[in-house]
Design a protein around this motif. Structure first.
Motif, PDB file in Angstrom:
ATOM      1  N   ALA A 171       0.835  -1.208   0.000  1.00 27.63           N
ATOM      2  CA  ALA A 171       0.000   0.000   0.000  1.00 27.63           C
ATOM      3  C   ALA A 171       0.868   1.256   0.000  1.00 27.63           C
ATOM      4  CB  ALA A 171      -0.921   0.003   1.212  1.00 27.63           C
ATOM      5  N   CYS A 172       2.159   1.108   0.286  1.00 31.01           N
ATOM      6  CA  CYS A 172       3.062   2.261   0.362  1.00 31.01           C
ATOM      7  C   CYS A 172       4.018   2.353  -0.821  1.00 31.01           C
ATOM      8  CB  CYS A 172       3.849   2.242   1.674  1.00 31.01           C
ATOM      9  SG  CYS A 172       2.789   2.564   3.074  1.00 31.01           S
TER      10      CYS A 172
ATOM     11  N   ILE B 229       5.088   3.393  -4.682  1.00 31.50           N
ATOM     12  CA  ILE B 229       4.739   4.579  -5.470  1.00 31.50           C
ATOM     13  C   ILE B 229       4.513   4.149  -6.917  1.00 31.50           C
ATOM     14  CG2 ILE B 229       5.407   6.908  -6.171  1.00 31.50           C
ATOM     15  CD1 ILE B 229       7.471   6.877  -3.897  1.00 31.50           C
ATOM     16  N   PRO B 230       3.288   4.226  -7.435  1.00 25.30           N
ATOM     17  CA  PRO B 230       2.029   4.469  -6.715  1.00 25.30           C
ATOM     18  C   PRO B 230       1.640   3.226  -5.890  1.00 25.30           C
ATOM     19  CG  PRO B 230       1.751   4.640  -9.132  1.00 25.30           C
ATOM     20  CD  PRO B 230       3.073   4.012  -8.875  1.00 25.30           C
ATOM     21  N   PRO B 231       0.690   3.405  -4.951  1.00 23.59           N
ATOM     22  CA  PRO B 231       0.193   2.254  -4.179  1.00 23.59           C
ATOM     23  C   PRO B 231      -0.264   1.134  -5.122  1.00 23.59           C
ATOM     24  CG  PRO B 231      -0.641   4.296  -3.253  1.00 23.59           C
ATOM     25  CD  PRO B 231       0.050   4.671  -4.542  1.00 23.59           C
ATOM     26  N   LEU B 232       0.146  -0.088  -4.807  1.00 22.32           N
ATOM     27  CA  LEU B 232       0.018  -1.208  -5.749  1.00 22.32           C
ATOM     28  C   LEU B 232      -1.369  -1.850  -5.749  1.00 22.32           C
ATOM     29  CD1 LEU B 232       1.794  -3.038  -7.659  1.00 22.32           C
ATOM     30  CD2 LEU B 232       2.124  -4.522  -5.663  1.00 22.32           C
ATOM     31  N   THR B 233      -1.935  -1.992  -6.930  1.00 24.09           N
ATOM     32  CA  THR B 233      -3.109  -2.855  -7.112  1.00 24.09           C
ATOM     33  C   THR B 233      -2.600  -4.292  -7.090  1.00 24.09           C
ATOM     34  OG1 THR B 233      -4.272  -1.223  -8.462  1.00 24.09           O
ATOM     35  CG2 THR B 233      -4.956  -3.516  -8.716  1.00 24.09           C
ATOM     36  N   THR B 234      -3.277  -5.161  -6.340  1.00 22.81           N
ATOM     37  CA  THR B 234      -2.721  -6.505  -6.179  1.00 22.81           C
ATOM     38  C   THR B 234      -3.800  -7.518  -5.818  1.00 22.81           C
ATOM     39  OG1 THR B 234      -0.887  -7.719  -5.116  1.00 22.81           O
ATOM     40  CG2 THR B 234      -2.123  -6.210  -3.716  1.00 22.81           C
ATOM     41  N   ILE B 235      -3.406  -8.791  -5.829  1.00 20.47           N
ATOM     42  CA  ILE B 235      -4.282  -9.867  -5.379  1.00 20.47           C
ATOM     43  C   ILE B 235      -3.899 -10.197  -3.947  1.00 20.47           C
ATOM     44  CG2 ILE B 235      -4.982 -12.270  -5.751  1.00 20.47           C
ATOM     45  CD1 ILE B 235      -5.861 -10.320  -7.998  1.00 20.47           C
ATOM     46  N   LYS B 236      -4.855 -10.037  -3.065  1.00 21.35           N
ATOM     47  CA  LYS B 236      -4.553 -10.271  -1.648  1.00 21.35           C
ATOM     48  C   LYS B 236      -4.651 -11.753  -1.294  1.00 21.35           C
ATOM     49  CE  LYS B 236      -6.130  -9.104   3.024  1.00 21.35           C
ATOM     50  NZ  LYS B 236      -4.990  -8.340   3.550  1.00 21.35           N
ATOM     51  N   GLN B 237      -3.581 -12.256  -0.696  1.00 19.45           N
ATOM     52  CA  GLN B 237      -3.626 -13.567  -0.049  1.00 19.45           C
ATOM     53  C   GLN B 237      -3.572 -13.221   1.437  1.00 19.45           C
ATOM     54  OE1 GLN B 237      -1.726 -16.794  -2.655  1.00 19.45           O
ATOM     55  NE2 GLN B 237      -0.014 -15.434  -2.241  1.00 19.45           N
ATOM     56  N   ASP B 238      -4.558 -13.610   2.177  1.00 18.45           N
ATOM     57  CA  ASP B 238      -4.630 -13.207   3.580  1.00 18.45           C
ATOM     58  C   ASP B 238      -3.727 -14.117   4.423  1.00 18.45           C
ATOM     59  OD1 ASP B 238      -5.276 -12.628   6.200  1.00 18.45           O
ATOM     60  OD2 ASP B 238      -7.377 -12.225   5.744  1.00 18.45           O
ATOM     61  N   PHE B 239      -2.508 -13.642   4.631  1.00 19.22           N
ATOM     62  CA  PHE B 239      -1.526 -14.482   5.322  1.00 19.22           C
ATOM     63  C   PHE B 239      -1.845 -14.678   6.802  1.00 19.22           C
ATOM     64  CE2 PHE B 239       1.192 -12.861   1.711  1.00 19.22           C
ATOM     65  CZ  PHE B 239       1.169 -14.066   1.015  1.00 19.22           C
TER      66      PHE B 239
ATOM     67  N   ALA C 212      -7.475 -31.066   1.530  1.00 18.70           N
ATOM     68  CA  ALA C 212      -6.811 -29.927   0.894  1.00 18.70           C
ATOM     69  C   ALA C 212      -7.755 -28.736   0.945  1.00 18.70           C
ATOM     70  CB  ALA C 212      -6.459 -30.279  -0.550  1.00 18.70           C
ATOM     71  N   SER C 213      -7.495 -27.810   1.871  1.00 18.12           N
ATOM     72  CA  SER C 213      -8.336 -26.602   1.952  1.00 18.12           C
ATOM     73  C   SER C 213      -7.776 -25.562   0.999  1.00 18.12           C
ATOM     74  CB  SER C 213      -8.295 -25.974   3.343  1.00 18.12           C
ATOM     75  OG  SER C 213      -8.665 -26.900   4.304  1.00 18.12           O
ATOM     76  N   VAL C 214      -8.681 -24.813   0.368  1.00 18.57           N
ATOM     77  CA  VAL C 214      -8.243 -23.750  -0.529  1.00 18.57           C
ATOM     78  C   VAL C 214      -8.877 -22.445  -0.050  1.00 18.57           C
ATOM     79  CG1 VAL C 214      -8.236 -22.922  -2.907  1.00 18.57           C
ATOM     80  CG2 VAL C 214      -7.995 -25.369  -2.447  1.00 18.57           C
ATOM     81  N   LEU C 215      -8.032 -21.484   0.315  1.00 20.83           N
ATOM     82  CA  LEU C 215      -8.529 -20.218   0.848  1.00 20.83           C
ATOM     83  C   LEU C 215      -8.788 -19.230  -0.297  1.00 20.83           C
ATOM     84  CD1 LEU C 215      -6.048 -19.725   3.858  1.00 20.83           C
ATOM     85  CD2 LEU C 215      -8.308 -20.801   3.871  1.00 20.83           C
ATOM     86  N   PRO C 216      -9.803 -18.368  -0.126  1.00 17.90           N
ATOM     87  CA  PRO C 216     -10.116 -17.398  -1.182  1.00 17.90           C
ATOM     88  C   PRO C 216      -9.082 -16.265  -1.239  1.00 17.90           C
ATOM     89  CG  PRO C 216     -11.510 -17.015   0.734  1.00 17.90           C
ATOM     90  CD  PRO C 216     -10.709 -18.260   1.022  1.00 17.90           C
ATOM     91  N   VAL C 217      -9.027 -15.598  -2.377  1.00 19.35           N
ATOM     92  CA  VAL C 217      -8.177 -14.417  -2.539  1.00 19.35           C
ATOM     93  C   VAL C 217      -9.068 -13.280  -3.015  1.00 19.35           C
ATOM     94  CG1 VAL C 217      -6.124 -15.779  -3.111  1.00 19.35           C
ATOM     95  CG2 VAL C 217      -7.653 -15.023  -4.944  1.00 19.35           C
ATOM     96  N   SER C 218      -8.557 -12.048  -2.979  1.00 18.27           N
ATOM     97  CA  SER C 218      -9.386 -10.939  -3.448  1.00 18.27           C
ATOM     98  C   SER C 218      -8.535  -9.902  -4.170  1.00 18.27           C
ATOM     99  CB  SER C 218     -10.112 -10.295  -2.260  1.00 18.27           C
ATOM    100  OG  SER C 218      -9.174  -9.907  -1.281  1.00 18.27           O
ATOM    101  N   LEU C 219      -9.207  -9.115  -5.014  1.00 12.21           N
ATOM    102  CA  LEU C 219      -8.516  -8.039  -5.741  1.00 12.21           C
ATOM    103  C   LEU C 219      -8.531  -6.781  -4.880  1.00 12.21           C
ATOM    104  CD1 LEU C 219      -7.404  -6.763  -8.458  1.00 12.21           C
ATOM    105  CD2 LEU C 219      -9.786  -6.227  -8.970  1.00 12.21           C
ATOM    106  N   ILE C 220      -7.363  -6.188  -4.662  1.00 12.54           N
ATOM    107  CA  ILE C 220      -7.280  -4.915  -3.941  1.00 12.54           C
ATOM    108  C   ILE C 220      -6.924  -3.843  -4.970  1.00 12.54           C
ATOM    109  CG2 ILE C 220      -6.140  -3.643  -2.064  1.00 12.54           C
ATOM    110  CD1 ILE C 220      -7.599  -6.064  -1.013  1.00 12.54           C
ATOM    111  N   LYS C 221      -7.911  -2.976  -5.260  1.00 15.67           N
ATOM    112  CA  LYS C 221      -7.677  -1.956  -6.287  1.00 15.67           C
ATOM    113  C   LYS C 221      -7.001  -0.759  -5.658  1.00 15.67           C
ATOM    114  CE  LYS C 221     -11.847  -3.205  -8.765  1.00 15.67           C
ATOM    115  NZ  LYS C 221     -13.199  -2.817  -9.124  1.00 15.67           N
ATOM    116  N   ARG C 222      -5.794  -0.454  -6.111  1.00 12.71           N
ATOM    117  CA  ARG C 222      -5.135   0.773  -5.643  1.00 12.71           C
ATOM    118  C   ARG C 222      -4.829   1.637  -6.873  1.00 12.71           C
ATOM    119  NH1 ARG C 222      -2.313  -2.824  -1.841  1.00 12.71           N
ATOM    120  NH2 ARG C 222      -3.434  -2.794   0.128  1.00 12.71           N
TER     121      ARG C 222
END
Ligand code: IPT
Length: 270
Positions: A219-220, A222-232, A256-266
């Motif tokens: 998020a810091c 330059i510019p703040p990054l748009t990314t796919i979040k993996q919730d660690f 085998a569990s599969v955790l969701p991911v999300s798009l973080i628009k920056r």
């Protein structure tokens, strides 16, 4: 009770955040964590690390090392009756694992670029010996194919920001036109942003960039990054909870569990 963690290089952002999340969830539940770190993924180094932790009589093991199916099976056999949980293996493998949905992450990133009108998309992939890197790459290719597109170029880094910088310079020097760059992790995206900046290609006006991970610093950028979040944090908690369940119920069926991911628009995409 003591949990063992075999981890890939903790100087990388993602494994260090995963280790921190495991440590804090375990402390909360009054479990100790002992760690062994491997600098370069390699089966014999992983076996040594596992043996070292088994010798310390851990009650269970979490393995955050990229492993091919046969390699993970070899490690599981070595552990015998000590429960083991993998976080960087194929979700298809019949073993205890918790991974992120790579196909969904790649699709979210491609759909976001397509919505913004991009057609000339380049890929900056992770190392070939990482299952996760290969799944992200396949996901991008499938999502592009659904829109009748092919990547205009494909480069490969080693997850480090320096490799992202050097590979992006190499991409720019190909003179293949591209308006967007999909990057397999945020650290390589950091290097890519530097290369684009130094080459006078402004982000996102000339080139859009999407990372993968959403590690804390992204998020810091330059510019703040748009990314796919993996919730660690969620991954770390889920790993500790699952491993403790495996310890308490020795014949818990492999899952085998599969955790969701999300798009973080920056601000690196437009
Ligand atoms: C994976 C990260 O996405 C990547 O950035 C890199 O740090 C890699 O780990 C190191 O092994 S996350 C992993 C749980 C697939």
């Amino acid at each position: 009770h003591t949990l063992g963690l075999v981890t890939s290089n903790l100087s990388w952002h993602a494994p260090s955040q995963i280790a921190a999340a495991i440590k804090s969830r375990a402390s909360h539940l009054h479990f100790n964590v002992v760690m062994s770190m491997i600098e370069q993924p390699d089966l014999s180094a992983c076996k040594n690390a596992v043996n070292g932790l088994l010798a310390q009589r851990v009650d269970g093991l979490i393995v955050n090392i990229p492993l091919e199916d046969e390699q993970a099976q070899a490690i599981a056999r070595m552990c015998g009756r000590v429960p083991v949980l993998f976080v960087d293996v194929s979700p298809e493998l019949a073993t205890h694992s918790i991974t992120f949905d790579a196909a969904a992450g790649s699709h979210l990133a491609v759909e976001h670029l397509i919505e913004q009108g991009h057609q000339q998309i380049a890929l900056l992939c992770g190392p070939q010996d990482s299952v996760s890197a290969r799944l992200r790459q396949q996901g991008w290719q499938q999502a592009l194919a659904q829109h009748h597109l092919n990547a205009v170029a494909q480069l490969r880094g080693d997850w480090s920001s320096l490799s992202g910088y050097l590979q992006t310079l190499a991409l720019i020097s190909l003179n293949t036109p591209f308006t967007a760059l999909l990057v397999a992790n945020d650290q390589m995206a950091l290097g890519a942003l530097r290369a684009l900046h130094e080459s006078g290609l402004s982000v996102p006006a000339r080139v859009s960039v999407i990372g993968y991970d959403d590690t804390e610093d992204s998020a810091c950028f330059i510019p703040p990054l748009t990314t796919i979040k993996q919730d660690f944090r969620a991954l770390g908690s889920a790993c500790v909870d699952r491993l403790i369940a495996q310890i308490h119920t020795p014949d818990l069926p492999a899952h085998a569990s599969v955790l969701p991911v999300s798009l973080i628009k920056r601000q690196t995409t437009a």
